[in-house]
Design a protein around this motif. Structure first.
Motif, PDB file in Angstrom:
ATOM      1  N   ILE A   1      38.787  67.456  66.706  1.00  0.00           N
ATOM      2  CA  ILE A   1      39.082  67.916  65.350  1.00  0.00           C
ATOM      3  C   ILE A   1      39.268  66.661  64.500  1.00  0.00           C
ATOM      4  N   SER A   2      38.459  66.533  63.449  1.00  0.00           N
ATOM      5  CA  SER A   2      38.468  65.301  62.654  1.00  0.00           C
ATOM      6  C   SER A   2      38.660  65.595  61.172  1.00  0.00           C
ATOM      7  N   VAL A   3      39.345  64.671  60.489  1.00  0.00           N
ATOM      8  CA  VAL A   3      39.443  64.678  59.031  1.00  0.00           C
ATOM      9  C   VAL A   3      39.290  63.232  58.560  1.00  0.00           C
ATOM     10  N   GLY A   4      38.825  63.059  57.334  1.00  0.00           N
ATOM     11  CA  GLY A   4      38.672  61.693  56.825  1.00  0.00           C
ATOM     12  C   GLY A   4      38.184  61.698  55.396  1.00  0.00           C
ATOM     13  N   GLY A   5      37.785  60.536  54.938  1.00  0.00           N
ATOM     14  CA  GLY A   5      37.295  60.428  53.577  1.00  0.00           C
ATOM     15  C   GLY A   5      36.875  59.019  53.230  1.00  0.00           C
ATOM     16  N   THR A   6      36.392  58.855  52.013  1.00  0.00           N
ATOM     17  CA  THR A   6      36.010  57.547  51.475  1.00  0.00           C
ATOM     18  C   THR A   6      36.559  57.431  50.056  1.00  0.00           C
ATOM     19  N   TYR A   7      37.142  56.284  49.776  1.00  0.00           N
ATOM     20  CA  TYR A   7      37.613  56.006  48.412  1.00  0.00           C
ATOM     21  C   TYR A   7      36.814  54.840  47.851  1.00  0.00           C
TER      22      TYR A   7
END
Length: 434
Positions: free
Chosen positions: A373-379
């Motif tokens: 189960i993964s979560v993430g992002g880019t700023y």
């Protein structure tokens, strides 16, 4: 004497010396965190994404994601948890089959850092050259010298560092292709107790090898918003050479002599291993202007790893450990959402099946099926720099190891043990264009 290619890798080996992660993260001993961006949605769309150049690990054509000179540096911090409960163990039958007893070990693996670095240089409007440094495979475990299963293994370490040189070219608006050549440097450490309880010493094997591989990839865009990618990383052949060193075996050797068995002496060792190929097929489908669906199916050719068959340059019999690995698929699905002009969010789930058959599970390969189960992002700080981040929780099926002390385990004795494992992985990356 070190070969010239090994000398080329010396600095890279030192820089990535912390990269060997426990097998809790990925099935077998593959390492799949080569990009904090890709980890954010559990590698969904890994061979098709247009996000950044780190996806070139799964498809070299994706170095075309760079329109300017670009550097991407990623690191994944793996925090594994493994609890091994030995219900019974005994020494080698040839030396008395002494009962060792039962115990538990909860600290057989340590936290580890997995680095990845990519550099892309556009040569023209439709051709990009790239260089990358990755750790495709790694395994690390250290039970200590006193656990009940010590004759089956006390320490296991495998590390493969790959330096890749890539060219990617856009053929037309629909089709892009890429290819790379790779130089691999691998190291293996295998340690265990030898002999039998009350009459035992220790042995450790350290060996290294250089290998060569390649990757091929293609990206097809049949219509705007639809990207289909296929990438293939070749298997890599290694001819390992090294040494085995024994300690505290004088009394054991005296007993072996009385049984008419070969003594344990420090000597050179060799073995040939083939690390597996990886085929990745991905879809990156735009659902709306802000929402993208990613799908990935990844096949690892684990059947190239038949096992360890260590040849001693002495009268000692070969040390054999059969793997019986099967080819397996990894599947993932994920979503990418453009929350704002600066922030992109990701999530995904994955199924990662173990290549280890139950009957071949051992203290060195106590491997179970995994769910991610993964979560993430880019700023995006600006048009030239951004930071990517991800968190992955890995759930692993419980595993039973049952070794009956016969055949290749005749010198190791019996072992019955249960394993409970899980892992958390934090990833972060910096992407900079110049």
């Amino acid at each position: 004497m070190k070969t010239s290619s090994q000398n080329l890798f010396k600095a890279s080996v030192i820089a990535a010396s912390v990269a060997v992660a426990s097998s809790t993260y990925s099935a077998g001993f593959a390492l799949n965190d080569h990009s904090a961006t890709a980890s954010g949605n559990a590698l969904a769309g890994a061979a098709a994404s247009g996000a950044d150049i780190s996806f070139s690990y799964w498809n070299p054509a994706l170095f075309l994601n760079a329109s300017e000179t670009t550097v991407y540096a990623s690191g994944a911090y793996v925090m594994p948890s493994v609890e091994a409960t030995v219900t019974s163990a005994s020494g080698a039958s040839a030396l008395g089959s002494t009962n060792i007893g039962a115990d538990s070990s909860s600290d057989s693996v340590s936290d580890a850092l997995i680095p990845a670095i990519y550099f892309a240089k556009p040569l023209s409007s439709n051709t990009v050259a790239g260089i990358s440094l990755n750790v495709p495979f790694g395994l690390s475990g250290d039970y200590g010298d006193d656990w009940a299963g010590r004759f089956h293994g006390t320490e296991t370490g495998i590390q493969d560092i790959a330096l890749s040189f890539t060219l990617a070219h856009q053929m037309n608006k629909q089709l892009s292709i890429g290819a790379s050549v790779q130089l691999h440097e691998a190291e293996v450490i295998l340690a265990s107790a030898v002999g039998a309880p009350g009459l035992e010493g220790d042995g450790i094997i350290e060996a290294d090898a250089t290998g060569y591989g390649y990757s091929l990839g293609a990206l097809f865009e049949p219509m705007q918003g639809t990207r289909i990618g296929v990438g293939y990383r070749s298997k890599v052949d290694f001819d390992f050479e090294g040494d085995i060193t024994y300690t505290d075996v004088d009394s054991l050797n005296s007993t072996l002599t009385s049984y008419g068995l070969a003594n344990l002496v420090d000597t050179s060792v060799s073995d040939s291993l083939t690390f597996p190929s990886v085929l990745t097929i991905s879809l990156d489908q735009e659902l709306t202007k802000k929402l993208v669906l990613g799908l990935t199916a990844m096949r690892t050719g684990w059947d190239s790893m038949d096992g360890i068959n260590i040849d001693f340059d002495s009268s000692q019999d070969n040390s054999v450990l059969s793997f019986g690995f099967e080819n397996k698929w990894f599947y993932s699905i994920g979503l990418t959402y453009d929350y704002s002009d600066k922030l992109t969010l990701r999530t995904g789930v994955a199924m990662d099946d173990s290549p280890v058959k139950d009957e071949y599970s051992s203290a060195r390969t106590p491997d179970g099926d995994r769910k991610w189960i993964s979560v993430g992002g880019t700023y995006d700080f600006n048009d030239m720099s951004s930071v990517a981040f991800a968190f992955t929780h890995v759930m692993i099926d419980d595993v039973n190891v049952s070794r009956d002390g016969t055949g290749e385990d005749a010198s190791r004795g019996t072992l019955e043990a249960d394993y409970e494992s899980k892992a958390n992985v934090f990833s972060v990356a910096m992407n900079m264009a110049f």
